[in-house]
Design an enzyme around this catalytic site. Structure first.
Site, PDB file in Angstrom:
ATOM      1  N   GLY A   1       0.813  -1.210   0.000  1.00 35.45           N
ATOM      2  CA  GLY A   1       0.000   0.000   0.000  1.00 35.45           C
ATOM      3  C   GLY A   1       0.847   1.262   0.000  1.00 35.45           C
TER       4      GLY A   1
ATOM      5  N   HIS B   1      -2.868 -21.862   0.336  1.00 37.78           N
ATOM      6  CA  HIS B   1      -2.951 -22.514   1.646  1.00 37.78           C
ATOM      7  C   HIS B   1      -2.839 -24.032   1.549  1.00 37.78           C
ATOM      8  CE1 HIS B   1      -3.218 -22.229   5.811  1.00 37.78           C
ATOM      9  NE2 HIS B   1      -4.482 -21.886   6.001  1.00 37.78           N
TER      10      HIS B   1
ATOM     11  N   ASP C   1       1.566 -22.670   5.065  1.00 39.07           N
ATOM     12  CA  ASP C   1       0.802 -22.479   6.300  1.00 39.07           C
ATOM     13  C   ASP C   1       0.928 -21.039   6.773  1.00 39.07           C
ATOM     14  OD1 ASP C   1       3.071 -22.327   8.472  1.00 39.07           O
ATOM     15  OD2 ASP C   1       3.574 -24.043   7.199  1.00 39.07           O
TER      16      ASP C   1
ATOM     17  N   ILE D   1       2.480   4.845   1.280  1.00 38.72           N
ATOM     18  CA  ILE D   1       3.097   5.316   2.523  1.00 38.72           C
ATOM     19  C   ILE D   1       2.312   6.525   3.020  1.00 38.72           C
ATOM     20  CG2 ILE D   1       5.179   6.294   3.548  1.00 38.72           C
ATOM     21  CD1 ILE D   1       6.810   4.704   1.538  1.00 38.72           C
TER      22      ILE D   1
END
Length: 448
Positions: free
Chosen positions: A390, A418, A422, A392
């Site tokens: 994202g 997944h 993990d 700053i």
């Protein structure tokens, strides 16, 4: 008597016609120029632009058309000298590999030699090239050498015996490229009908008006990069995603980049934050190699990749494209910045090379360039992990004395497959990546 004469004349005409029909046509044949294999399993492409039209005179290496595959824009060049007789596809039409693009009327005799020679297979390796061109074993010691008048003219002007030039065309035909190779004027890796990533077309310039309201519904064909995105994201839907978010204090990184920015400018390198994100990811992947992996088609193996070929989700005029920077584990921050700038420039011009789009092992997407903080990135199969970075922001945070202070904060969103990754591994990797960005000088300690 009159009937007899007519019968005699008819017989002679029949014999003449029979003789003419059994003769071989030895000039101005028409050949089909077909779309060669572009590679990477690409079966069809979209014709974006024709550089020739019917009736045009064309020579070897002249550009025929530009096509757009799922992965890159490609320029197709001709392997014949002659006149374009037919175009097989309209602009924006789809052309399949192995099918005709154009018909070319070429000069010269295309009949097979009367006594073709069978070449003996050689098991010895090719001799290294020297500065002076060495005549290869003659491929035309028997029979007639097949070549167009234009090729013969080049040979005569350069005092070359065509019998000494190995032809790569159909039936051993000597092409202009073969003669130029023999002269040492063309690199050995240049091939007839080559597919060169375009280098002349620029991205379309934006008009003075940023948008034009639609007056009616418009059907937009899914082509090019967008078509590739459809295929990839459809495959990605099969992956159970695991998400993990965090925020990073990048105050030290902001200062560190500011210190290096002028030094980079002296080397003509534009230094953004992205090279730091990439290098930090590569260093963290050294400790968590299971994230720098791909899966096989049957999901029977996870292949841990030795090279860190980090992909960058890139917004281009042609749509989303995901090139990668090869061997980030071996590159410095400046070297990564140079490669990143090259890819960004190529993306703006839609000139991304095919080799830049293959063999990626891990992905990052910098949504902060446009805006936004958190995202839910989608794993780019067959890879197993991706991160979205994202923007700053200067936000209030507490220091160790519980005082509110302004801090440069950047948020990151990770997603992983997944089935093979993990949550604990993803969290530990993120913590290591975060450490390098909050302590950028630590990255220097890892340099060899």
């Amino acid at each position: 008597m009159m009937a007899a004469r007519l019968l005699g004349t008819s017989s002679r005409i029949f014999k003449l016609n029979k003789h003419l029909h059994t003769s071989k046509v030895a000039f101005m044949p028409v050949v089909q120029f077909k779309l060669s294999d572009i590679g990477e399993g690409i079966a069809e492409v979209q014709v974006k632009e024709w550089y020739v039209k019917e009736g045009d005179t064309i020579s070897q290496f002249d550009k025929v058309c530009e096509v757009q595959s799922d992965k890159a824009a490609v320029t197709i060049s001709c392997r014949y000298d002659g006149i374009v007789k037919k175009l097989y596809h309209e602009v924006d039409g789809m052309a399949r590999v192995g099918q005709a693009l154009i018909d070319v009327e070429i000069e010269g005799n295309v009949e097979e030699p009367e006594q073709p020679k069978k070449e003996a297979a050689s098991s010895s390796p090719e001799a290294p090239k020297s500065s002076a061109p060495k005549a290869p074993e003659s491929a035309h010691s028997e029979g007639k050498v097949l070549a167009t008048p234009a090729v013969r003219r080049i040979a005569i002007e350069n005092k070359i015996k065509l019998a000494e030039v190995r032809g790569t065309g159909k039936d051993g035909r000597v092409l202009k490229e073969d003669v130029l190779k023999f002269l040492g004027q063309v690199p050995a890796d240049h091939t007839s009908g080559s597919t060169n990533i375009r280098t002349t077309h620029q991205a379309p310039q934006p008009s003075s008006k940023s948008y034009e309201p639609l007056k009616e519904d418009v059907a937009v064909p899914i082509r090019g990069y967008t078509r590739a995105m459809v295929k990839t994201m459809t495959e990605a839907l099969k992956i159970p995603h695991f998400g993990y978010n965090d925020e990073i204090n990048v105050d030290s990184l902001v200062k560190y980049r500011a210190e290096l920015k002028e030094f980079a400018k002296e080397r003509h390198i534009k230094l953004s934050y992205m090279p730091f994100f990439i290098k930090a990811a590569s260093l963290a992947l050294l400790e968590y190699p299971s994230l720098n992996s791909t899966t096989d088609e049957k999901m029977e193996n996870v292949i841990h990749k030795a090279s860190h070929n980090i992909c960058l989700a890139m917004d281009t005029p042609g749509g989303l494209v995901v090139p990668n920077i090869k061997n980030c584990e071996q590159r410095s921050i400046f070297e990564i910045a140079q490669e990143l700038n090259r890819l960004l420039e190529a993306g703006k011009k839609q000139q991304i090379k095919r080799e830049d789009l293959i063999d990626g092992t891990f992905s990052l997407s910098n949504i902060g360039n446009i805006g936004g903080t958190y995202a839910s990135p989608v794993v780019f199969p067959p890879q197993v992990a991706i991160g979205a970075i994202g923007k700053i922001e200067k936000l209030p945070r507490f220091d160790k004395h519980d005082n509110v202070i302004p801090v440069n904060i950047m948020k990151v969103s990770w997603c992983a497959d997944h089935r093979v990754v993990d949550g604990a591994t993803m969290a530990r990797f993120s913590n290591r990546w975060k450490f390098y960005l909050e302590h950028p000088s630590a990255m220097l300690a890892q340099l060899k």
